[in-house]
Design a protein around this motif. Sequence first.
Motif, PDB file in Angstrom:
ATOM      1  N   ASN A   1       0.833  -1.213   0.000  1.00 17.47           N
ATOM      2  CA  ASN A   1       0.000   0.000   0.000  1.00 17.47           C
ATOM      3  C   ASN A   1       0.864   1.259   0.000  1.00 17.47           C
ATOM      4  O   ASN A   1       0.589   2.212  -0.737  1.00 17.47           O
ATOM      5  CB  ASN A   1      -0.935   0.010   1.208  1.00 17.47           C
ATOM      6  CG  ASN A   1      -2.090  -0.965   1.053  1.00 17.47           C
ATOM      7  OD1 ASN A   1      -2.461  -1.318  -0.068  1.00 17.47           O
ATOM      8  ND2 ASN A   1      -2.665  -1.392   2.164  1.00 17.47           N
ATOM      9  N   SER A   2       1.901   1.285   0.849  1.00 17.21           N
ATOM     10  CA  SER A   2       2.748   2.482   0.900  1.00 17.21           C
ATOM     11  C   SER A   2       3.570   2.621  -0.380  1.00 17.21           C
ATOM     12  O   SER A   2       3.812   3.735  -0.849  1.00 17.21           O
ATOM     13  CB  SER A   2       3.654   2.452   2.129  1.00 17.21           C
ATOM     14  OG  SER A   2       4.586   1.397   2.062  1.00 17.21           O
TER      15      SER A   2
ATOM     16  N   GLY B   1       4.130   5.892  -5.399  1.00 16.24           N
ATOM     17  CA  GLY B   1       4.406   5.903  -6.831  1.00 16.24           C
ATOM     18  C   GLY B   1       5.267   4.773  -7.345  1.00 16.24           C
ATOM     19  O   GLY B   1       5.593   4.739  -8.539  1.00 16.24           O
ATOM     20  N   PHE B   2       5.621   3.818  -6.492  1.00 15.27           N
ATOM     21  CA  PHE B   2       6.472   2.708  -6.939  1.00 15.27           C
ATOM     22  C   PHE B   2       5.683   1.530  -7.489  1.00 15.27           C
ATOM     23  O   PHE B   2       6.244   0.646  -8.131  1.00 15.27           O
ATOM     24  CB  PHE B   2       7.379   2.241  -5.798  1.00 15.27           C
ATOM     25  CG  PHE B   2       8.391   3.273  -5.395  1.00 15.27           C
ATOM     26  CD1 PHE B   2       9.421   3.624  -6.251  1.00 15.27           C
ATOM     27  CD2 PHE B   2       8.299   3.914  -4.171  1.00 15.27           C
ATOM     28  CE1 PHE B   2      10.343   4.595  -5.897  1.00 15.27           C
ATOM     29  CE2 PHE B   2       9.220   4.876  -3.803  1.00 15.27           C
ATOM     30  CZ  PHE B   2      10.246   5.223  -4.662  1.00 15.27           C
ATOM     31  N   LEU B   3       4.383   1.507  -7.235  1.00 16.28           N
ATOM     32  CA  LEU B   3       3.503   0.502  -7.814  1.00 16.28           C
ATOM     33  C   LEU B   3       2.340   1.202  -8.498  1.00 16.28           C
ATOM     34  O   LEU B   3       1.831   2.208  -7.988  1.00 16.28           O
ATOM     35  CB  LEU B   3       2.970  -0.439  -6.729  1.00 16.28           C
ATOM     36  CG  LEU B   3       3.889  -1.571  -6.266  1.00 16.28           C
ATOM     37  CD1 LEU B   3       3.258  -2.308  -5.094  1.00 16.28           C
ATOM     38  CD2 LEU B   3       4.186  -2.547  -7.398  1.00 16.28           C
ATOM     39  N   PRO B   4       1.902   0.694  -9.637  1.00 14.32           N
ATOM     40  CA  PRO B   4       0.748   1.297 -10.307  1.00 14.32           C
ATOM     41  C   PRO B   4      -0.545   0.960  -9.573  1.00 14.32           C
ATOM     42  O   PRO B   4      -0.558   0.120  -8.665  1.00 14.32           O
ATOM     43  CB  PRO B   4       0.784   0.629 -11.697  1.00 14.32           C
ATOM     44  CG  PRO B   4       1.492  -0.667 -11.482  1.00 14.32           C
ATOM     45  CD  PRO B   4       2.493  -0.420 -10.387  1.00 14.32           C
ATOM     46  N   PRO B   5      -1.665   1.593  -9.929  1.00 15.48           N
ATOM     47  CA  PRO B   5      -2.953   1.274  -9.289  1.00 15.48           C
ATOM     48  C   PRO B   5      -3.289  -0.204  -9.438  1.00 15.48           C
ATOM     49  O   PRO B   5      -2.853  -0.866 -10.388  1.00 15.48           O
ATOM     50  CB  PRO B   5      -3.944   2.155 -10.053  1.00 15.48           C
ATOM     51  CG  PRO B   5      -3.129   3.262 -10.626  1.00 15.48           C
ATOM     52  CD  PRO B   5      -1.783   2.685 -10.914  1.00 15.48           C
TER      53      PRO B   5
ATOM     54  N   ALA C   1      -0.301  -4.803 -12.261  1.00 10.46           N
ATOM     55  CA  ALA C   1       1.134  -4.829 -12.578  1.00 10.46           C
ATOM     56  C   ALA C   1       1.941  -4.600 -11.311  1.00 10.46           C
ATOM     57  O   ALA C   1       1.452  -3.988 -10.350  1.00 10.46           O
ATOM     58  CB  ALA C   1       1.465  -3.761 -13.616  1.00 10.46           C
ATOM     59  N   TYR C   2       3.176  -5.104 -11.316  1.00 10.55           N
ATOM     60  CA  TYR C   2       4.057  -4.956 -10.161  1.00 10.55           C
ATOM     61  C   TYR C   2       5.421  -4.448 -10.600  1.00 10.55           C
ATOM     62  O   TYR C   2       6.444  -5.010 -10.234  1.00 10.55           O
ATOM     63  CB  TYR C   2       4.192  -6.287  -9.406  1.00 10.55           C
ATOM     64  CG  TYR C   2       3.067  -6.533  -8.441  1.00 10.55           C
ATOM     65  CD1 TYR C   2       3.159  -6.136  -7.110  1.00 10.55           C
ATOM     66  CD2 TYR C   2       1.882  -7.122  -8.873  1.00 10.55           C
ATOM     67  CE1 TYR C   2       2.113  -6.334  -6.223  1.00 10.55           C
ATOM     68  CE2 TYR C   2       0.826  -7.322  -7.999  1.00 10.55           C
ATOM     69  CZ  TYR C   2       0.948  -6.929  -6.669  1.00 10.55           C
ATOM     70  OH  TYR C   2      -0.091  -7.124  -5.801  1.00 10.55           O
TER      71      TYR C   2
ATOM     72  N   VAL D   1      10.947  -2.164 -13.813  1.00 13.60           N
ATOM     73  CA  VAL D   1      11.741  -2.759 -12.735  1.00 13.60           C
ATOM     74  C   VAL D   1      10.751  -3.395 -11.756  1.00 13.60           C
ATOM     75  O   VAL D   1       9.844  -2.716 -11.252  1.00 13.60           O
ATOM     76  CB  VAL D   1      12.599  -1.701 -12.021  1.00 13.60           C
ATOM     77  CG1 VAL D   1      13.315  -2.311 -10.822  1.00 13.60           C
ATOM     78  CG2 VAL D   1      13.611  -1.106 -12.995  1.00 13.60           C
ATOM     79  N   PHE D   2      10.917  -4.688 -11.496  1.00 14.13           N
ATOM     80  CA  PHE D   2       9.955  -5.411 -10.661  1.00 14.13           C
ATOM     81  C   PHE D   2      10.012  -4.904  -9.221  1.00 14.13           C
ATOM     82  O   PHE D   2      11.088  -4.655  -8.679  1.00 14.13           O
ATOM     83  CB  PHE D   2      10.254  -6.907 -10.701  1.00 14.13           C
ATOM     84  CG  PHE D   2       9.184  -7.751 -10.071  1.00 14.13           C
ATOM     85  CD1 PHE D   2       7.888  -7.764 -10.582  1.00 14.13           C
ATOM     86  CD2 PHE D   2       9.459  -8.532  -8.960  1.00 14.13           C
ATOM     87  CE1 PHE D   2       6.897  -8.539 -10.002  1.00 14.13           C
ATOM     88  CE2 PHE D   2       8.476  -9.312  -8.377  1.00 14.13           C
ATOM     89  CZ  PHE D   2       7.192  -9.318  -8.897  1.00 14.13           C
TER      90      PHE D   2
END
Length: 324
Positions: free
Chosen positions: A97-98, A103-107, A112-113, A118-119
Motif C-alpha cells: 500500500n505504501s 508511486g512505486f507501484l501502479p494502481p 502490474a508490479y 523494474v519489478f
Amino acid sequence: MFASQPAPPSNRVFEYEVGGFEVDQYSEAVEDMILLYEQAQKKPLTKGERGRVGLKVYSDSGPGLSTPEALVEAVVRSLEKRGYDRNEIFIMGQSANSLRDSGFLPPLSKRAYDFHRVFVRPLDGGQYYHEKWFYDSPLPAKSAKYWIDVAAENPFPAKNEEELARKSYLPVPLLHEVDFWINLPCYSDHPILGVNGALMNATLWNASNTTRFLNSPATAPVAVAEMGAIPELRETWNLNIVSLERYQFVGGPIFNSLYTVSEPIVLLSDNPVMLDSLMAERINEHRRKNGFDPLPEQMKILEFSEQLGLGDRDIALMDLIRAN
C-alpha cells in the motif's frame, strides 16, 4: 564467492549539489558519485555471478516523505550502464500500500508490479521471507507497549506462538539473490531511536515483526545494530544513497509537511552510521532554529551500530568529498 567478513565501511561521504530534482539531474549526480566511489574503492560495480541488484526504498511515511521516484530511476540507469538489464534489478519496500501511494507501484486496476519495467517486491506479502532466516530477540510482541498481532506481523503459521513472537524474518532476496543491494533511505527524526534513516531502512523497515521494537527504547537500538551486523546482510549491502529533496526534523516518522525542509543535495556513502550521524546534525540544526529540543547527543542506535562494525559515527572522522 563473498568474503565471510566484509571490509569495514570507509568514512567517505560523497556530496553532490543538484540543480533540481528531475531524473536527468539526479542521473548526473548519481553517476558522478558512483564513479568517484569506484575510483576510491579501486573496485568497479560490475555484474557478478548472481547477476541481480536490489534497491531498498523507503515509503513507510507515505508519499510526502519517501525515496524520490526520480532518484530510483537515476540509480537504475547507472546500473544499466554497469551491465544490468531492468529485469535484473528489483525494488523492495515494506508495504504494498505504501509503495503504491508513493508511486512505486501502479494502481491495482493495472494488475502490474513494476516501476518503469523494474519489478517491485513488497515485503508485507510474506513471500520474500524464509522461516530459516530470522533475527531472534528476547523481546516478544506481548511485552511491547502495545499488544501486537503476531499473525499479521509474521508470515508463517504459529507452531509455537511465543517462539514465533520472538522472530523477525529477513528479506531473503537481499541475502542470497543479489550481487549487492543499495539502500535508498529517507530521513526524519524518530521518537524512540532519534533518527530514522539509513540504518532503520536497512533493518527494522526491512524485516517482519518489528513493530515491537519501535516502542522499546532499550531494545530497538540493539535490534537495529544486530540486524545490520548479520553477515549475510552486510556482505551484500553495498551503498547508501540519499536525496535531501525532503526530510523531516520534528514529528517523524509520521509525515508532517510543516516540519520538512529541502536541500538540493544528494549524499552517497558505504557507511550508514556516518550518514545517520551527519543527518542527525542537520535535523538538530532545524530543530534549534524552530525552537525544538535537539536530539540526544549520544544516540544508542549509532553507538551500538558502531560497536558492531557498521561504521564510525564521529563526524570529525568524516572524509567529505564534494563531487561538483
